[in-house]
Structure formats: structure tokens, C-alpha cells
Design a protein around this motif. Sequence first.
Motif, short mmCIF file in Angstrom:
data_model
loop_
_atom_site.label_atom_id
_atom_site.label_comp_id
_atom_site.label_asym_id
_atom_site.label_seq_id
_atom_site.Cartn_x
_atom_site.Cartn_y
_atom_site.Cartn_z
N PRO A 29 0.81 -1.22 0.00
CA PRO A 29 0.00 0.00 0.00
C PRO A 29 0.85 1.27 0.00
N THR A 30 1.74 1.38 -0.98
CA THR A 30 2.64 2.53 -1.05
C THR A 30 2.12 3.57 -2.03
N ALA A 31 2.58 4.80 -1.85
CA ALA A 31 2.12 5.90 -2.71
C ALA A 31 2.54 5.67 -4.15
N THR A 32 3.71 5.08 -4.36
CA THR A 32 4.18 4.75 -5.71
C THR A 32 4.49 3.26 -5.76
N SER A 33 4.42 2.69 -6.95
CA SER A 33 4.67 1.25 -7.08
C SER A 33 6.14 0.93 -6.82
N LEU A 34 6.35 -0.21 -6.19
CA LEU A 34 7.69 -0.70 -5.90
C LEU A 34 7.94 -1.98 -6.67
N SER A 35 9.19 -2.23 -7.00
CA SER A 35 9.57 -3.47 -7.67
C SER A 35 10.50 -4.26 -6.76
N ALA A 36 10.47 -5.58 -6.91
CA ALA A 36 11.32 -6.46 -6.11
C ALA A 36 12.50 -6.92 -6.95
N ASP A 125 20.01 -20.38 3.32
CA ASP A 125 19.03 -20.70 2.29
C ASP A 125 17.93 -19.66 2.18
N THR A 126 18.11 -18.49 2.81
CA THR A 126 17.16 -17.39 2.66
C THR A 126 17.47 -16.61 1.40
N VAL A 127 16.44 -16.30 0.63
CA VAL A 127 16.60 -15.52 -0.60
C VAL A 127 16.00 -14.14 -0.36
N GLY A 128 16.77 -13.10 -0.66
CA GLY A 128 16.33 -11.74 -0.36
C GLY A 128 16.09 -10.91 -1.61
N PHE A 129 15.23 -9.91 -1.45
CA PHE A 129 14.91 -8.98 -2.53
C PHE A 129 14.90 -7.57 -1.96
N MET A 130 15.45 -6.64 -2.71
CA MET A 130 15.33 -5.23 -2.37
C MET A 130 14.06 -4.69 -2.99
N LEU A 131 13.33 -3.88 -2.23
CA LEU A 131 12.15 -3.19 -2.76
C LEU A 131 12.60 -1.82 -3.22
N ARG A 132 12.40 -1.51 -4.49
CA ARG A 132 12.93 -0.27 -5.05
C ARG A 132 11.85 0.53 -5.74
N THR A 133 12.01 1.85 -5.67
CA THR A 133 11.09 2.76 -6.34
C THR A 133 11.43 2.80 -7.83
N GLN A 134 10.58 3.46 -8.60
CA GLN A 134 10.82 3.57 -10.04
C GLN A 134 12.09 4.34 -10.35
#
Length: 248
Positions: A29-36, A125-134
Motif C-alpha cells: 500500500p505505497t504511494a508509488t509502485s515498488l519493484s522487487a 538458504d534465505t533468498v532476499g529482494f530489495m524493494l525499489r522505487t521507479q
Amino acid sequence: MPAFNETSAVLHSTALYTSAAQALAAMLPTATSLSAVLHTGPRQDWVASAAGAVLCATFVGEQSADVVLHVAERELGGISERRTARVGTEDLLRPALEAATGVLGIGVLSLESGENAQGTLSAADTVGFMLRTQSGEDAGFFALRLRETAPVSGPAPSLEEPEDMASRLGRISNVEMALTVQIGRTRLSVRDVLNLEPGAVIELDRSAGAPADVLLNGRLIAQGEVVVMDQDYGVRITKILDMDSAGA
């Protein structure tokens, strides 16, 4: 803390992890879309540098998992300013966590203390993702650790004698499970939830007289009629659903 790379002891292809991360990002629920974006560097500074709540969750089902999620406060925008005891960060971010773990199949999602984040993030064995703005700015992170069911060793199972089956059933017969009766559901915006007052009426998605759903640990197993028993509510079972119908 180890970094994720192609030699890490992951249990599945990254496609499953990526699908979960993308499903989560789409529901944030962010103001702008985020990508993983798949994270390939060290993760030791994630929790220490996270400004705001770090959510942990466990998912138990067809495929069990541990999850860690952090979204920067600035990305929650005006929503963060309207959070109250009625609607907290966990409530706002839970739909995104449900979307991510929904990729893993049917199961139950439970939120846990953020203190457990370090253990999940430190696992190889944990896989991580950064959440980034456009614009490419870091806005949080998402980490997923799948937990495999222990393999069964020894010869293939054969048909059991009635006595063996009875003894096994006896060992689990006293285990308690959560049984819930649901008369209907609806969806409300955060604004509508915050505006609720005593006397407000919420319309559900089910007509009067329609059967109520009976859920076992969150899974639909039967339907019935709501009755009153000595001033307490009860439910009279009218239909038992088979496993295929219940999972649909």
C-alpha cells in the motif's frame, strides 16, 4: 551474515521466490509502485538500518516458509500518519504478505515478533529482494526462507494393520485445532475502517439465511446453520465438504 549467490543452499529455483516477491510488491500500500529486485550483496545491515517496523511471519501449509518484510516509513506516505491502535502497520502490510505466501499454496499465515528477523536473514538458504522505487531508490526489503518437509527414510510405507492406525490416531486425538464459523465477509478501505463508530452497520457478502462457513485452521470444511443454544450461538452442520471442494 552470508550473502546470497548462485552457490547458496536454496531449496528451489529462484522462480518461486521471484513470484512470491512480485506478488508482494504488487499488493504493497505505497504511494508509488515498488519493484522487487533479487539481492546479491551482504544482508548484515538490513535490520540495523531499517527505519520503522520489521515484520516477521511464518507460513505453514503445503510449503512452509519464514518471511521478513520491511517497508520504509516514507513510502507509506499519508497512510502512516493515519495509523491508530485500530489499524496498525501489520494490518496495512498483511495483504501483501498473504499475496506472497499465497504463491506457496494453501496454508496459514501468522505474524511474529520482529526480533526473529535476524535468524531468518542469517540463514544460508534465505533468498532476499530489495524493494525499489521507479527511480531506483531502496525502499525496503523482502526475504523468504522455504522450509522443506523432512524426507521419509526407510522402505516405502505399506498398508497398516487396523491396530497400528488406531494407535496413531490415539496419539493425535487430543490435539486441539481452531474451528471458526464465518457468516460473511467484506472489504473496507483504511479510511472506512478508521471512520467506524458504534452503531455502524457493515454489509456482508452473504444474504440472510445463507449457510455459514465452518473453517478448520482457516480451511473451509463444512457449512451449517447458525442456531442459539442456551443463550450461546452454535452451528448446525448441514453439509460436509470434500477436500477438493474445500480447497477450491
